[in-house]
Design a protein around this motif. Structure first.
Motif, PDB file in Angstrom:
ATOM      1  N   TYR A  22       0.852  -1.188   0.000  1.00  0.00           N
ATOM      2  CA  TYR A  22       0.000   0.000   0.000  1.00  0.00           C
ATOM      3  C   TYR A  22       0.888   1.238   0.000  1.00  0.00           C
ATOM      4  O   TYR A  22       2.076   1.187   0.354  1.00  0.00           O
ATOM      5  CB  TYR A  22      -0.915   0.022   1.236  1.00  0.00           C
ATOM      6  CG  TYR A  22      -0.174   0.371   2.503  1.00  0.00           C
ATOM      7  CD1 TYR A  22      -0.067   1.693   2.931  1.00  0.00           C
ATOM      8  CD2 TYR A  22       0.470  -0.616   3.248  1.00  0.00           C
ATOM      9  CE1 TYR A  22       0.654   2.017   4.070  1.00  0.00           C
ATOM     10  CE2 TYR A  22       1.182  -0.300   4.380  1.00  0.00           C
ATOM     11  CZ  TYR A  22       1.273   1.018   4.788  1.00  0.00           C
ATOM     12  OH  TYR A  22       2.000   1.339   5.908  1.00  0.00           O
ATOM     13  N   ASN A  94      -5.360   5.902   1.556  1.00  0.00           N
ATOM     14  CA  ASN A  94      -4.523   4.709   1.426  1.00  0.00           C
ATOM     15  C   ASN A  94      -4.880   3.982   0.142  1.00  0.00           C
ATOM     16  O   ASN A  94      -6.056   3.758  -0.144  1.00  0.00           O
ATOM     17  CB  ASN A  94      -4.760   3.759   2.607  1.00  0.00           C
ATOM     18  CG  ASN A  94      -4.445   4.417   3.925  1.00  0.00           C
ATOM     19  OD1 ASN A  94      -3.319   4.372   4.379  1.00  0.00           O
ATOM     20  ND2 ASN A  94      -5.437   5.044   4.545  1.00  0.00           N
ATOM     21  N   GLU A 109      -7.696  -1.218  -4.395  1.00  0.00           N
ATOM     22  CA  GLU A 109      -8.527  -0.598  -3.365  1.00  0.00           C
ATOM     23  C   GLU A 109      -7.947   0.752  -2.979  1.00  0.00           C
ATOM     24  O   GLU A 109      -6.731   0.948  -2.984  1.00  0.00           O
ATOM     25  CB  GLU A 109      -8.589  -1.500  -2.123  1.00  0.00           C
ATOM     26  CG  GLU A 109      -9.533  -1.014  -1.048  1.00  0.00           C
ATOM     27  CD  GLU A 109      -9.633  -1.982   0.123  1.00  0.00           C
ATOM     28  OE1 GLU A 109     -10.420  -1.709   1.036  1.00  0.00           O
ATOM     29  OE2 GLU A 109      -8.912  -2.997   0.121  1.00  0.00           O
ATOM     30  N   ASN A 111      -8.843   3.824   0.131  1.00  0.00           N
ATOM     31  CA  ASN A 111      -9.663   4.188   1.282  1.00  0.00           C
ATOM     32  C   ASN A 111      -9.327   5.602   1.732  1.00  0.00           C
ATOM     33  O   ASN A 111      -8.160   5.905   2.013  1.00  0.00           O
ATOM     34  CB  ASN A 111      -9.420   3.218   2.447  1.00  0.00           C
ATOM     35  CG  ASN A 111      -9.864   1.806   2.106  1.00  0.00           C
ATOM     36  OD1 ASN A 111     -11.045   1.550   1.928  1.00  0.00           O
ATOM     37  ND2 ASN A 111      -8.914   0.891   1.995  1.00  0.00           N
ATOM     38  N   ARG A 113      -9.206   7.417   4.464  1.00  0.00           N
ATOM     39  CA  ARG A 113      -9.192   7.381   5.934  1.00  0.00           C
ATOM     40  C   ARG A 113      -7.792   7.020   6.403  1.00  0.00           C
ATOM     41  O   ARG A 113      -6.925   6.688   5.611  1.00  0.00           O
ATOM     42  CB  ARG A 113     -10.186   6.341   6.457  1.00  0.00           C
ATOM     43  CG  ARG A 113      -9.938   4.942   5.904  1.00  0.00           C
ATOM     44  CD  ARG A 113     -10.752   3.899   6.611  1.00  0.00           C
ATOM     45  NE  ARG A 113     -10.688   2.589   5.998  1.00  0.00           N
ATOM     46  CZ  ARG A 113      -9.661   1.751   6.052  1.00  0.00           C
ATOM     47  NH1 ARG A 113      -8.539   2.109   6.682  1.00  0.00           N
ATOM     48  NH2 ARG A 113      -9.708   0.565   5.475  1.00  0.00           N
ATOM     49  N   GLY A 115      -5.182   4.484   7.667  1.00  0.00           N
ATOM     50  CA  GLY A 115      -5.041   3.064   7.378  1.00  0.00           C
ATOM     51  C   GLY A 115      -4.339   2.334   8.500  1.00  0.00           C
ATOM     52  O   GLY A 115      -3.930   2.923   9.508  1.00  0.00           O
TER      53      GLY A 115
END
Length: 206
Positions: A22, A94, A109, A111, A113, A115
């Motif tokens: 990531y 992330n 993916e 996100n 927010r 992580g």
């Protein structure tokens, strides 16, 4: 494949991954983009032979991508973050990705927010300094068989595992699940081999 109320078809493609990782960024209120950290996403096979899904075991910072892989992933991830900024998003973001066995880079993916690596990065930054990724490897270890943070600290002191602020290595307990009787820990080591040794010792605790 569709119904009168749902005419959308979702097609999923599965790939054998060589690397799972990531990248984390923060989009500031003024729109500037700051790179935060990157790490490996670690999975293992389930102990249940009938279970095909892999089990998430934690993260390891920094990622072990080659310079070329990292540069390629960073370039494409940054473009995605720029798009999120254009859409008005502000905050942590992330982005998860894999390099498949044929070398293809696939993003799977994103996100908006904090992580899983955010906490690890924050602790490493405070204990080691902002350039910690040049000298240390940070990893999370779940399901260490201890019942509380107090028990974990006492055990780590006895076993010589507790983080040493002088040597800049060791284990920091993060959270306890008293119902499960386990603790999640942060391992700080000089290299991946030393880190694996810490992890092995933690998981042998009974």
């Amino acid at each position: 494949m569709t119904t009168a109320s749902c005419k959308i078809v979702v097609v999923e493609s599965y790939h054998v991954a060589r690397s799972l990782f990531y990248l984390e960024f923060e989009i500031e209120e003024n729109g500037s983009i700051a790179y935060v950290n990157s790490g490996n996403i670690r999975l293992r096979r389930s102990e249940d032979p009938s279970e095909r899904a892999l089990v998430w075991t934690g993260l390891e910072l920094p990622s072990d991508l080659s310079n070329e892989q990292y540069s390629t992933a960073y370039e494409h991830a940054y473009r995605f973050v720029e798009l999120a900024r254009t859409l008005g998003y502000r905050g942590m973001i992330n982005i998860d990705a894999v390099f498949s066995i044929d070398g293809s880079l696939l993003f799977n993916e994103a996100n908006g927010r904090w992580g899983g690596g955010s906490v690890l990065h924050s602790i490493a930054d405070r204990t080691l300094g902002s350039d910690y990724s040049h000298s240390h490897v940070i990893s999370s270890v779940r399901n260490v068989r201890l019942n509380s943070l107090r028990e974990a600290i006492d055990c780590f002191v006895d076993e010589g595992l507790l983080f040493d602020s002088i040597q800049k290595e060791g284990v920091i307990p993060l959270a306890a699940d008293q119902d499960a009787g386990t603790v999640e820990c942060l391992v700080i080591a000089r290299d991946r081999l030393v880190g694996r040794n810490f992890e092995h010792r933690l998981l042998r605790i009974v």
